[in-house]
Scaffold this motif. Sequence first.
Motif, mmCIF file in Angstrom:
data_model
loop_
_atom_site.group_PDB
_atom_site.id
_atom_site.type_symbol
_atom_site.label_atom_id
_atom_site.label_comp_id
_atom_site.label_asym_id
_atom_site.label_seq_id
_atom_site.Cartn_x
_atom_site.Cartn_y
_atom_site.Cartn_z
ATOM 1 N N UNK A 6 0.796 -1.306 -0.025
ATOM 2 C CA UNK A 6 -0.018 -0.241 -0.009
ATOM 3 C C UNK A 6 0.771 1.163 -0.137
ATOM 4 N N UNK A 7 0.555 2.084 -0.900
ATOM 5 C CA UNK A 7 1.610 3.405 -1.084
ATOM 6 C C UNK A 7 1.393 4.200 0.295
ATOM 7 N N UNK A 8 2.709 4.740 0.789
ATOM 8 C CA UNK A 8 2.815 5.656 1.950
ATOM 9 C C UNK A 8 3.243 6.913 1.295
ATOM 10 N N UNK A 9 2.591 7.884 1.779
ATOM 11 C CA UNK A 9 3.227 9.118 1.175
ATOM 12 C C UNK A 9 4.067 9.755 2.406
ATOM 13 N N UNK A 10 4.122 9.484 3.317
ATOM 14 C CA UNK A 10 5.123 10.091 4.366
ATOM 15 C C UNK A 10 5.242 9.301 5.288
ATOM 16 N N UNK A 11 6.700 8.992 5.741
ATOM 17 C CA UNK A 11 6.848 8.118 6.979
ATOM 18 C C UNK A 11 6.862 8.909 8.337
ATOM 19 N N UNK A 12 6.111 8.431 9.097
ATOM 20 C CA UNK A 12 5.922 9.268 10.444
ATOM 21 C C UNK A 12 7.148 9.363 11.374
ATOM 22 N N UNK A 13 8.185 8.210 11.282
ATOM 23 C CA UNK A 13 9.168 8.353 11.864
ATOM 24 C C UNK A 13 10.456 8.993 11.252
ATOM 25 N N UNK A 14 11.081 9.975 11.991
ATOM 26 C CA UNK A 14 12.149 10.522 11.435
ATOM 27 C C UNK A 14 13.519 10.368 12.675
ATOM 28 N N UNK A 15 14.459 9.954 11.817
ATOM 29 C CA UNK A 15 15.720 9.692 12.490
ATOM 30 C C UNK A 15 16.858 10.227 11.582
ATOM 31 N N UNK A 16 17.380 11.527 11.874
ATOM 32 C CA UNK A 16 18.336 11.803 11.122
ATOM 33 C C UNK A 16 19.631 10.982 11.083
ATOM 34 N N UNK A 17 20.076 10.233 12.105
ATOM 35 C CA UNK A 17 21.162 9.292 11.952
ATOM 36 C C UNK A 17 20.929 8.183 11.081
ATOM 37 N N UNK A 18 19.601 7.735 10.842
ATOM 38 C CA UNK A 18 19.380 6.547 9.960
ATOM 39 C C UNK A 18 18.536 7.084 8.848
ATOM 40 N N UNK A 19 18.486 8.268 8.459
ATOM 41 C CA UNK A 19 17.538 8.652 7.382
ATOM 42 C C UNK A 19 17.737 8.095 5.983
ATOM 43 N N UNK A 42 19.032 4.767 5.712
ATOM 44 C CA UNK A 42 18.587 3.485 5.899
ATOM 45 C C UNK A 42 16.918 3.320 5.560
ATOM 46 N N UNK A 43 16.390 4.535 6.404
ATOM 47 C CA UNK A 43 15.133 4.693 6.346
ATOM 48 C C UNK A 43 14.389 4.900 5.261
ATOM 49 N N UNK A 44 15.081 5.645 4.330
ATOM 50 C CA UNK A 44 14.438 6.111 3.096
ATOM 51 C C UNK A 44 14.517 4.954 2.086
ATOM 52 N N UNK A 45 15.678 4.367 2.046
ATOM 53 C CA UNK A 45 15.893 3.042 1.178
ATOM 54 C C UNK A 45 14.984 1.942 1.519
ATOM 55 N N UNK A 46 14.761 1.833 2.790
ATOM 56 C CA UNK A 46 13.954 0.405 3.190
ATOM 57 C C UNK A 46 12.688 0.693 2.721
ATOM 58 N N UNK A 47 12.135 2.092 2.454
ATOM 59 C CA UNK A 47 10.888 2.516 2.370
ATOM 60 C C UNK A 47 10.297 2.391 0.747
ATOM 61 N N UNK A 48 11.343 2.292 -0.133
ATOM 62 C CA UNK A 48 10.818 2.295 -1.337
ATOM 63 C C UNK A 48 10.010 1.144 -1.767
ATOM 64 N N UNK A 49 9.398 1.256 -2.920
ATOM 65 C CA UNK A 49 8.656 -0.077 -3.638
ATOM 66 C C UNK A 49 9.506 -1.130 -3.622
ATOM 67 N N UNK A 50 10.765 -0.838 -4.378
ATOM 68 C CA UNK A 50 11.576 -1.947 -4.773
ATOM 69 C C UNK A 50 12.258 -2.706 -3.769
ATOM 70 N N UNK A 51 12.627 -1.834 -2.580
ATOM 71 C CA UNK A 51 12.845 -2.734 -1.440
ATOM 72 C C UNK A 51 11.947 -3.439 -0.901
ATOM 73 N N UNK A 52 10.658 -2.827 -0.528
ATOM 74 C CA UNK A 52 9.585 -3.667 0.223
ATOM 75 C C UNK A 52 9.193 -4.899 -0.756
ATOM 76 N N UNK A 53 9.387 -4.957 -1.973
ATOM 77 C CA UNK A 53 8.957 -5.990 -2.962
ATOM 78 C C UNK A 53 10.114 -6.975 -2.720
ATOM 79 N N UNK A 54 11.499 -6.455 -2.539
ATOM 80 C CA UNK A 54 12.566 -7.436 -2.036
ATOM 81 C C UNK A 54 12.378 -8.212 -0.743
#
Length: 308
Positions: free
Chosen positions: A83-96, A98-110
């Motif tokens: 299901x498409x997510x328009x904004x991740x509610x959790x923000x962590x500058x130190x993990x930004x 990893x958080x961004x990469x893991x959210x992509x459709x391609x990563x979630x399909x993997x």
Amino acid sequence: MVTRAEEFEELRPLLFSIAYRILGSVSEAEDAVQEAWLRYEGTPTEPRSAKAFLSATVSRIAIDVLRSARVRREEYVGPWFPEPLLADPYQDPQRSAELSDSLSMAALLLLERLTPLERAVFVLREVFAFTFPEVAAAVGRSEAACRQLAVRARRHMDAGRPRFEADRVERTELAGRFLDAFRDGDVDGLTALLAADVQLVGDGGGKAPQWADRFLGVDRVSWVLAELVSLFGGLGARVEPHEVNGQPGAIFRDRDGKVLSTWALDIVDGQVQTIRTVSNPDKLRHVGPVADPLAAFREAYELRRDAD
């Protein structure tokens, strides 16, 4: 004194982000978070750490839900996307990153290729940087077993990890040109931005018009885009640029503002590599009021036929 409710609300963004990455579903992640709260509220003893207790609880709930969801996904009509997510509610500058990469459709399909336990361990360890003792406590396995699960999961993910351009500004700018060309009906402009081996894949779930599961190559994808330009134009549809799962994309709305679909664009080496569309209305209800895609496209075809 901080109440349990206040602790939970502070941790809610983290809990949702964990659950969404394990499940790939906004609605199921929200349900898992709510169930975690009920269990936390009903625990007679005070946990040593609210974060540890709630993270473990939501992870175990998500693992159980994912196991039962696997059967439904195997029976799903056509390609299955998160299901498409328009904004991740959790923000962590130190993990930004990893958080961004893991959210992509391609990563979630993997992540879909992993077992539920591998998926949970990968999300907790690689994305949110939980220690192995914390991961072990969360999934109910030994530290040694979690290390093995993490190695297997990382191997699978690294083998198919998507290549995205590092410069987000350039990706956003190219996506803007692509969407402007679509809005203007400039098919040549669209084609110029496509990679030679571009693919367009749609998730309609059998509830939205779909000519094929997947279109490959610039000629085929250009033809589909030309058709969609014509049909969306007939509907008076609006293209609303928006990040979708941390990637450049758009929300498409009908003339009344109801959601028709979301698009997420993979951009590699300055070209659009993959277009993933979600038009199954069941997956779009959290985005806003949803249009009836079958009725909308029937209207568009009738308008085009009458014009001809």
